[in-house]
Enzyme design. Structure first.
Site, PDB file in Angstrom:
ATOM      1  CB  CYS A   2      -0.862   0.027   1.245  1.00  0.00           C
ATOM      2  SG  CYS A   2      -1.865  -1.428   1.481  1.00  0.00           S
ATOM      3  NE  ARG A  27       4.872   1.502  -1.198  1.00  0.00           N
ATOM      4  CZ  ARG A  27       5.710   1.558  -0.157  1.00  0.00           C
ATOM      5  NH1 ARG A  27       6.854   2.138  -0.282  1.00  0.00           N
ATOM      6  NH2 ARG A  27       5.376   1.046   0.999  1.00  0.00           N
ATOM      7  CD1 TRP A  79      -0.543  -5.989  -3.147  1.00  0.00           C
ATOM      8  CD2 TRP A  79      -0.455  -6.591  -0.989  1.00  0.00           C
ATOM      9  NE1 TRP A  79      -0.089  -7.283  -3.091  1.00  0.00           N
ATOM     10  CE2 TRP A  79      -0.031  -7.680  -1.784  1.00  0.00           C
ATOM     11  CE3 TRP A  79      -0.475  -6.747   0.391  1.00  0.00           C
ATOM     12  CZ2 TRP A  79       0.366  -8.899  -1.247  1.00  0.00           C
ATOM     13  CZ3 TRP A  79      -0.077  -7.970   0.935  1.00  0.00           C
ATOM     14  CH2 TRP A  79       0.335  -9.022   0.121  1.00  0.00           C
ATOM     15  CG  ASN A 105       0.347   2.245   3.741  1.00  0.00           C
ATOM     16  OD1 ASN A 105      -0.703   2.253   3.101  1.00  0.00           O
ATOM     17  ND2 ASN A 105       1.481   2.726   3.274  1.00  0.00           N
ATOM     18  N   GLY A 106      -0.753  -0.865   6.822  1.00  0.00           N
ATOM     19  CA  GLY A 106      -0.549  -1.683   8.023  1.00  0.00           C
ATOM     20  C   GLY A 106      -1.785  -2.517   8.301  1.00  0.00           C
ATOM     21  CD  GLU A 486      16.811 -13.890  -6.348  1.00  0.00           C
ATOM     22  OE1 GLU A 486      16.207 -14.370  -5.382  1.00  0.00           O
ATOM     23  OE2 GLU A 486      16.497 -12.794  -6.865  1.00  0.00           O
ATOM     24  CE  LYS A 490      13.725 -11.691  -8.914  1.00  0.00           C
ATOM     25  NZ  LYS A 490      14.384 -11.553  -7.657  1.00  0.00           N
ATOM     26  CD  GLU A 493       9.963 -12.010  -7.862  1.00  0.00           C
ATOM     27  OE1 GLU A 493       9.287 -11.445  -7.004  1.00  0.00           O
ATOM     28  OE2 GLU A 493      11.201 -12.030  -7.827  1.00  0.00           O
ATOM     29  CG  HIS A 509      17.392 -37.248  -1.983  1.00  0.00           C
ATOM     30  ND1 HIS A 509      17.736 -38.484  -1.497  1.00  0.00           N
ATOM     31  CD2 HIS A 509      18.556 -36.597  -2.207  1.00  0.00           C
ATOM     32  CE1 HIS A 509      19.058 -38.571  -1.411  1.00  0.00           C
ATOM     33  NE2 HIS A 509      19.577 -37.433  -1.846  1.00  0.00           N
ATOM     34  CE  LYS A 608      11.710  -3.141  -5.011  1.00  0.00           C
ATOM     35  NZ  LYS A 608      12.431  -4.311  -5.544  1.00  0.00           N
TER      36      LYS A 608
HETATM   37  C1  F6R Z   1      11.680 -10.776  -4.934  1.00  0.00           C
HETATM   38  C2  F6R Z   1      11.613  -9.743  -3.932  1.00  0.00           C
HETATM   39  C3  F6R Z   1      11.196 -10.106  -2.558  1.00  0.00           C
HETATM   40  C4  F6R Z   1      11.991  -9.298  -1.524  1.00  0.00           C
HETATM   41  C5  F6R Z   1      11.450  -9.550  -0.114  1.00  0.00           C
HETATM   42  C6  F6R Z   1      12.276  -8.830   0.924  1.00  0.00           C
HETATM   43  O1  F6R Z   1      12.116 -10.285  -6.151  1.00  0.00           O
HETATM   44  O2  F6R Z   1      11.868  -8.610  -4.201  1.00  0.00           O
HETATM   45  O3  F6R Z   1      11.325 -11.471  -2.315  1.00  0.00           O
HETATM   46  O4  F6R Z   1      13.333  -9.652  -1.615  1.00  0.00           O
HETATM   47  O5  F6R Z   1      10.136  -9.131  -0.035  1.00  0.00           O
HETATM   48  O6  F6R Z   1      12.304  -7.458   0.683  1.00  0.00           O
HETATM   49  P1  F6R Z   1      13.399  -6.518   1.326  1.00  0.00           P
HETATM   50  O7  F6R Z   1      14.722  -6.891   0.736  1.00  0.00           O
HETATM   51  O8  F6R Z   1      12.984  -5.137   0.967  1.00  0.00           O
HETATM   52  O9  F6R Z   1      13.366  -6.785   2.796  1.00  0.00           O
END
Ligand code: F6R
Length: 613
Positions: A2, A27, A79, A105-106, A486, A490, A493, A509, A608
């Protein structure tokens, strides 16, 4: 997640709010809304979907062209947490009288109890949200002083909030408050902007005040007066924003993600610059606030993070053990405080967070501090809550990361963790010569990444061959195992393709049962220790009909004939190889998502900055 924008000043509030919300779109959100004071009336406009839809509705609401006449307002991108992303659930929410509007927010955790109490007093609710309870509660407490009403209401809530509130009865002021969800206030010339993220402020001013938890601010066009929840004045310093607004533009790239992938050589140079001492063969990271004695006394490193930052921590775990002979472990931050973490003053806790606002990581930081550990932050966003609360650590200097999928933050996190491990290692097991060699390897990372990015077109061709699949596996071992995790993250997502990352040895396994003719397996087949075994795992996959995309070391003839498609990365130290290798996987994910026509910068359901638990 949000986003909040509030404005009070000389410009037309509605346009400022819409532009501010656009700056926060990255975000991730699924509905938007705003409330403006228009000639003594509170006008609320909301829309499910994007800010563009809100803008259209707002302009239709004032068909006579008088859209631009309000001087104050609050706005929000939501969000969804409590209730679907409908118009009714979008913020702002009004109190029972309709004269008070709030964006939030929250999460208000005790909203059910508060709602039934207020319903008992005759309040009528129009949404499924926890937020609407707070607007009604403020209305219920309001006896002519909005500031006092906000304080009285906030004393009754449990949970987290960053809020902006305004009342028809008190034009010319907005009340903002925070507890666990960031609020920044920009101080302009005859105008004040409230936001949950400095990106919405930078176009107006660089002078900002970050609210602390329990702060409540009375904001007018010319002044910001901050008190705590008990009405005691507090002093907050004015900080200066370091980035400029062009950093938040796409700069000719089709997507922010592609731009940020290409920015990595520069971002890494910024993360590394001035931090390597080639004479002593060590790293200079003064922000860690550690004396040589502190370093010598550390007997365990605990790395905390979520998502991509967790994966960076996993690479760091290998680095601390290999280079510094120190016990290192990674902990998923959300789980941390619900177990019994055994921590003491000789444990160095490194909280890894691009945004510095992730609620789970922040809670784990607080838990670590309470248990007496030596806690530091590894953040990108200067002024973020984790950076401020830890008070020591290392900034990434990667520049703003706008794309929801993290790219340059990950590679800079790994580079900084390698430098931390080098610094610790020099006091323990690495000789000066070894330290110098490693420092040179770390220094070369930006060039290794630039060389990998040169393969962009080739990777796009490879991606086209696999974009129609619905499942993919990523395998790796050693420090390339977190790179496989990772890469899979990527891909899933941004392309919505089902992707799983496994340790290469783990496949047999269980997961190998899922391999069919043509299933893509992305293998980290770099020429590093353990390669033989990974090549054996690749053979096992091929025997079951899988098609192999290999990330391989340039010129490595051993993999020829074993992989269907190869993406080359330059030869380098095994820990350093994690960085160019992940860049290859970022590009692969990007191009697959592009072929599938996905909304790359704002993937569905994602945010984000995850500021709720
Ligand atoms: C994936 C991604 C998320 C963040 C996670 C932690 O591409 O961006 O998995 O890495 O939400 O976010 P931060 O690093 O801001 O604590």
């Amino acid at each position: 997640m949000c986003g909040i924008v509030g404005y009070i000043g000389r410009a037309d509030a509605a346009s400022v709010l819409i532009n501010g919300l656009r700056r926060l779109e990255y975000r991730g959100y699924d509905s938007a809304g705003m409330a403006v004071m228009d000639e003594g009336r509170m006008v609320v406009v909301k829309a499910p979907g994007k800010v563009a839809a809100l803008n259209e509705r707002a302009r239709a609401r004032w068909p006579d062209g008088s859209f631009n006449r309000a001087a104050s307002g609050i706005a929000h991108t939501r969000w969804a947490t409590h209730g679907p992303p409908t118009e009714a659930n979008a913020h702002p929410h009004l109190d029972n009288s309709g004269g008070i509007a709030l964006v939030h927010n929250g999460i208000i955790e005790n909203y059910r109890a508060l709602r039934s109490r207020l319903e008992g007093k005759g309040h009528v609710f129009h949404s499924d949200t926890d937020t609407e309870v707070l607007s009604h509660l403020i209305g219920d407490c309001h006896q002519g002083d909005l500031f006092q009403a906000v304080c009285d209401a906030l004393h009754q809530v449990e949970g987290t909030y960053g809020i902006a509130v305004m009342a028809v009865a008190e034009p010319g002021r907005i009340i903002a408050a925070r507890c666990g969800s960031p609020i920044v206030i920009g101080i302009g010339d005859g105008e004040t902007i409230i936001a949950s993220d400095a990106a919405a402020i930078i176009a107006h001013t660089r002078q900002v005040i970050y609210l602390n938890d329990r702060d409540v601010a009375v904001v007018t066009a010319d002044a910001v007066n901050i008190r705590d929840l008990d009405n005691v004045p507090v002093d907050r310093e004015v900080a200066r924003l370091a980035f400029d607004s062009s950093a938040a533009e796409k700069g000719g790239f089709e997507h922010f993600m592609l731009k940020e992938i290409h920015e990595q050589p520069d971002a890494l140079r910024n993360a590394i610059r001035g931090r390597l001492d080639f004479h002593l063969g060590t790293a200079v990271l003064s922000g860690m606030g550690t004396s040589p004695r502190d370093l010598a006394e550390i007997n365990r490193v605990v790395l905390l993070g979520c998502g991509t930052s967790l994966h960076a921590g996993l690479v760091g775990e290998y680095a601390f053990e290999d280079l510094a002979d120190v016990h290192a472990e990674v902990q998923q931050a959300a789980e941390f405080r619900y177990r019994n973490p055994i921590l003491g003053p000789r444990d160095m806790v490194v909280a890894i967070s691009q945004s510095g606002e992730t609620a789970d990581t922040l809670a784990a930081v607080r838990e670590s501090g309470q248990k007496g550990a030596f806690v530091m932050g590894l953040c990108n966003v200067v002024g973020s809550t984790i950076a401020r609360e830890t008070g020591r650590g290392v900034f990434l200097h990667a520049g703003p990361e706008i794309s929801v999928a993290s790219t340059k933050a990950f590679t800079c996190q790994v580079a900084v963790l390698l430098m931390m491990a080098l610094k610790l290692g020099r006091g323990r097991r690495l000789s000066r010569d070894e330290g110098m060699r490693l420092a040179r390897e770390i220094e070369s990372i930006p060039e290794l990444v630039a060389a990998t990015i040169l393969q962009n077109d080739h990777i796009a061709e490879v991606a086209a061959r696999y974009a129609h699949h619905e499942h993919a596996f990523f395998i790796g071992r050693g420090p390339l195992y977190p790179v496989a995790l990772e890469g899979a993250l990527k891909l899933k997502e941004i392309s919505y393709l089902h992707a799983e990352g496994y340790h290469a040895a783990e496949l047999k396994h269980g997961p190998i049962a899922l391999l069919e003719q043509g299933t893509p397996v992305v293998a980290m087949a770099n020429a590093v220790p353990g390669q033989d075994k990974t090549l054996g795992n690749i053979e096992e996959c091929r025997a079951r009909g899988a098609r192999i995309i290999g990330v391989v070391t340039a010129g490595d003839s051993r993999v020829v004939g074993l992989v269907d498609d190869a993406i080359e990365v330059p030869a380098c130290h095994p820990l350093v190889a994690t960085v160019p290798s992940v860049v290859a996987l970022q590009l692969l994910a990007y191009h697959i998502a592009r072929h599938r026509g996905c909304e790359i910068d704002q993937p569905r359901n994602l945010a984000k900055s995850v500021t709720v638990e």
